[in-house]
Write a protein that holds these residues in place. Structure first.
Motif, PDB file in Angstrom:
ATOM      1  N   GLU A  45       0.840  -1.209   0.000  1.00 45.84           N
ATOM      2  CA  GLU A  45       0.000   0.000   0.000  1.00 45.84           C
ATOM      3  C   GLU A  45       0.870   1.251   0.000  1.00 45.84           C
ATOM      4  O   GLU A  45       0.602   2.216  -0.728  1.00 45.84           O
ATOM      5  CB  GLU A  45      -0.899  -0.018   1.238  1.00 45.84           C
ATOM      6  N   GLN A  46       1.925   1.225   0.826  1.00 43.37           N
ATOM      7  CA  GLN A  46       2.841   2.370   0.851  1.00 43.37           C
ATOM      8  C   GLN A  46       3.543   2.540  -0.498  1.00 43.37           C
ATOM      9  O   GLN A  46       3.738   3.665  -0.971  1.00 43.37           O
ATOM     10  CB  GLN A  46       3.891   2.167   1.936  1.00 43.37           C
ATOM     11  N   THR A  96       1.209   4.099  -2.931  1.00 43.28           N
ATOM     12  CA  THR A  96       1.045   5.531  -2.631  1.00 43.28           C
ATOM     13  C   THR A  96       2.260   6.320  -3.101  1.00 43.28           C
ATOM     14  O   THR A  96       2.121   7.396  -3.689  1.00 43.28           O
ATOM     15  CB  THR A  96       0.849   5.735  -1.117  1.00 43.28           C
ATOM     16  N   ARG A  97       3.457   5.782  -2.865  1.00 41.34           N
ATOM     17  CA  ARG A  97       4.668   6.497  -3.268  1.00 41.34           C
ATOM     18  C   ARG A  97       4.769   6.613  -4.787  1.00 41.34           C
ATOM     19  O   ARG A  97       5.118   7.674  -5.319  1.00 41.34           O
ATOM     20  CB  ARG A  97       5.899   5.768  -2.707  1.00 41.34           C
ATOM     21  N   GLU A 157       2.254   6.542  -6.856  1.00 37.98           N
ATOM     22  CA  GLU A 157       1.203   7.485  -7.257  1.00 37.98           C
ATOM     23  C   GLU A 157       1.662   8.925  -7.057  1.00 37.98           C
ATOM     24  O   GLU A 157       1.428   9.790  -7.914  1.00 37.98           O
ATOM     25  CB  GLU A 157      -0.063   7.230  -6.441  1.00 37.98           C
ATOM     26  N   GLU A 158       2.314   9.198  -5.937  1.00 37.14           N
ATOM     27  CA  GLU A 158       2.814  10.557  -5.674  1.00 37.14           C
ATOM     28  C   GLU A 158       3.795  11.005  -6.751  1.00 37.14           C
ATOM     29  O   GLU A 158       3.762  12.162  -7.201  1.00 37.14           O
ATOM     30  CB  GLU A 158       3.487  10.597  -4.301  1.00 37.14           C
TER      31      GLU A 158
END
Length: 227
Positions: free
Chosen positions: A11-12, A15-16, A18-19
């Motif tokens: 998940e992290q 997210t990274r 995606e950022e």
């Protein structure tokens, strides 16, 4: 990119990545680094990277192309239809609901079977009986009747569309009934209109079925816009 800390690593990682996509490091149409490179940058294993990429693919942000790699397809997650409905204003939902249900009612009047008519009669009776119940049970009975009308149209696409609306309507209508105190003077609020709708379907009168339902839905939409 700095190494990730423990927790749900996939998940992290998602997210990274995606950022970084949002920041323009990997523009739409561009190719992401390979799994080995991403794993090294994120400080995780390749299996974690693969899971993160599957998450982003499900969100519509990346796409794997056989033999070519993983490419960026969007810089924002694609919002699914149920989530979009929940975020929409209820008045707007009612406008679209009218388009779907009025046509469904018209079709139901010409396509209904004896089994459909029996279901409509049963759901109308259940709605009337729910007049003595709480708002949640009353709304549930109301939606069941509308679902039966849509089902009587015998169009699977209409069935699917209304199935997407139903959970949102269920949540928002319970709030709406309480907010406007719609049942204060009449626990069976709207019963006559619903009875007229069922009668029109029984009679095979598609014009009356569409007209009655359109008027009922418009009355609620107008109230929403006024308050």
């Amino acid at each position: 990119m700095t190494p990730l800390r423990p927790s749900p690593l996939a998940e992290q990682a998602a997210t990274r990545i995606e950022e970084q996509i949002r920041a323009g490091q990997w523009p739409v149409g561009g190719k992401l680094p390979g799994e080995v490179a991403l794993a090294k940058e994120l400080g995780v294993g390749r299996s974690t990277v693969r899971e993160a990429l599957r998450t982003l693919a499900a969100a519509g942000m990346v796409q794997s192309r056989q033999g070519s790699g993983v490419f960026v397809t969007a810089d924002r997650p694609t919002e699914d239809w149920p989530a979009r409905l929940r975020r929409a204003e209820l008045a707007h939902v009612y406008e679209v609901r009218t388009m779907v249900e009025v046509q469904a009612a018209r079709l139901a009047a010409t396509r209904r079977t004896e089994a459909d008519l029996a279901t409509l009669d049963a759901t109308l009776a259940a709605r009337h009986a729910a007049g003595g119940a709480d708002d949640a049970a009353f709304v549930e009975a109301d939606i069941a009747l509308h679902t039966a009308v849509v089902a009587a149209a015998h169009n699977p696409v209409l069935d699917d569309l209304f199935a997407q609306f139903a959970p949102v309507l269920r949540e928002q209508l319970v709030t709406l009934v309480g907010l406007f105190d719609l049942r204060a003077g009449d626990p069976n609020q709207g019963y006559d209109a619903h009875a007229a709708l069922v009668r029109a379907v029984h009679d095979g009168d598609q014009e009356a079925a569409g007209r009655v339902l359109a008027a009922e839905l418009e009355a609620t939409r107008s109230r929403l816009l006024a308050d």
